[in-house]
Design an enzyme around this catalytic site. Structure first.
Site, PDB file in Angstrom:
ATOM      1  CG  ASP A  42      -1.696  -1.274   1.417  1.00  0.00           C
ATOM      2  OD1 ASP A  42      -2.069  -1.887   0.415  1.00  0.00           O
ATOM      3  OD2 ASP A  42      -1.926  -1.664   2.584  1.00  0.00           O
ATOM      4  CD  GLU A 252      -8.713  -2.908  -1.101  1.00  0.00           C
ATOM      5  OE1 GLU A 252      -9.278  -3.042   0.000  1.00  0.00           O
ATOM      6  OE2 GLU A 252      -7.865  -3.722  -1.515  1.00  0.00           O
TER       7      GLU A 252
END
Ligand code: FUB
Length: 352
Positions: A42, A252
């Site tokens: 991420d 997401e």
């Protein structure tokens, strides 16, 4: 390699003389992990004082079985990465924030982001509170590597995951956030967290999909200046993407960047494993869907950021090259480029 050699490599001879099942040829990755000492995912990239700082999740091995809500992502702290020149060594910072030092947080320190304003670095991070609801917290530091000190409470009115803070050329900042399934957007549709809500989405494939949220940040960077709004993504006919459109709808990993005066909202499609983007004329959208820009990587999930640095545009992303396990990812970077019409050139994470 000659075809005969590939065929020989793909057929493994066993001692009985029988031939085992053909195996796939080895994969060639487009890029290599930035660090191998710890697992990271991420990646949110920012250039501060000419250096690239990467704010990733710090993946750890844990006992929890994999499930569709991401219970296996049991991260407990953050480490910041720094790269001084493209292709140079990546420095791994010390622990920048530990969940034990966040009064309101209980577990699962997921995808963070960072921002800088008036001499202070802000770390934005999602974590589950003691009731199991994701909230978005803030921690501050005078050093981009940390350590960061957490505010005692999460951002008022925050929910779900994956904050990404974009500062426009006029100095105004916006937070994009949200995620379905384990990211809990579908459990926050009434304004309060419903622990018994759907595990996936709205369950309405023909209706507009759940989507990311955006809110302008108050000048102090620690509060929303407004109630979060939907990041509307329209298809080629001007209609919002629908819940059943898993190849295109938001899942997401929100990110916002600007190119040639246009606003590029990019995101992950989760269960179909693409990174997609949509383009708009202002930070709120609506955004018109443009396509995929990263094909599926090794591992269930990837999550990215896009950053201009030293005259090039870079895509930061993650896969599971080092571990082969979804819960233990490694951050990578590669160049991203545009076509003359402003569309992003599709990136294949494997060299064919
Ligand atoms: O790393 C945990 C979660 O997995 C992130 O918050 C999502 O974006 C996905 O990468």
């Amino acid at each position: 390699m000659k075809i005969s050699a590939i065929a020989a490599a793909a057929l493994v001879s066993v001692s009985t003389g029988a031939l085992a099942q053909p195996t796939s040829p080895p994969k060639t990755y487009l890029s290599q992990p930035l660090v191998s000492e710890i697992y990271t995912a991420d990646p949110s990239g920012h250039v501060f004082d000419g250096k690239l700082y990467i704010y990733p999740s710090h993946d750890i091995d844990g006992p929890t079985a994999e499930d569709d809500l991401g219970a296996h992502f049991e991260m407990r702290d953050y480490r910041v990465l720094r790269v001084d020149t493209p292709g140079g060594k990546t420095v791994i910072g010390p622990v920048a924030l530990d969940v034990k030092d966040v009064p309101w947080a209980d577990r699962q320190m997921w995808a963070p982001d960072a921002a800088f304003k008036d001499g202070t670095y802000y770390l934005y991070f999602p974590a589950k509170d003691k009731a199991g609801a994701f909230r978005i917290g803030i921690a501050t530091s005078k050093d981009p590597m940390g350590p960061f000190k957490a505010n005692p409470q999460p951002i008022k009115g925050s929910f779900s995951i994956d904050p990404a803070v974009f500062t426009d050329t006029d100095g105004k900042s916006y937070m994009y956030f949200g995620g379905i399934w384990g990211g809990q957007l579908q459990r926050n549709t009434s304004g309060t967290y419903d622990p018994n809500g759907s595990k996936t989405d709205l369950g309405a494939d023909d209706k507009p999909a759940l989507t990311a949220k955006v809110a302008a940040m108050a000048p102090g960077m620690t509060e929303f200046a407004e109630t979060p709004r939907d990041v509307v993504i329209l298809d080629e006919n001007g209609k919002p993407l629908t819940g059943g459109d898993h190849d295109r709808r938001f899942f997401e990993a929100s990110w916002m960047h600007k190119h040639d005066g246009k606003y590029y909202f990019s995101y992950s499609t989760g269960d179909t494993h693409f990174l997609n983007y949509a383009v708009g004329d202002n930070p709120y959208g609506p955004f018109t869907y443009k396509g995929h820009f990263l094909l599926p990587v090794d591992g269930w999930t990837t999550h990215h950021s896009i950053v201009d640095w030293q005259g090039k545009t870079w895509l930061l992303y993650a896969d599971t090259q080092l571990s082969g396990q979804t819960r233990l990812r490694n951050v990578k970077m590669t160049e991203l480029s545009y076509n003359a019409d402003g569309t992003i050139k599709l990136i294949d994470p494997f060299v064919k």
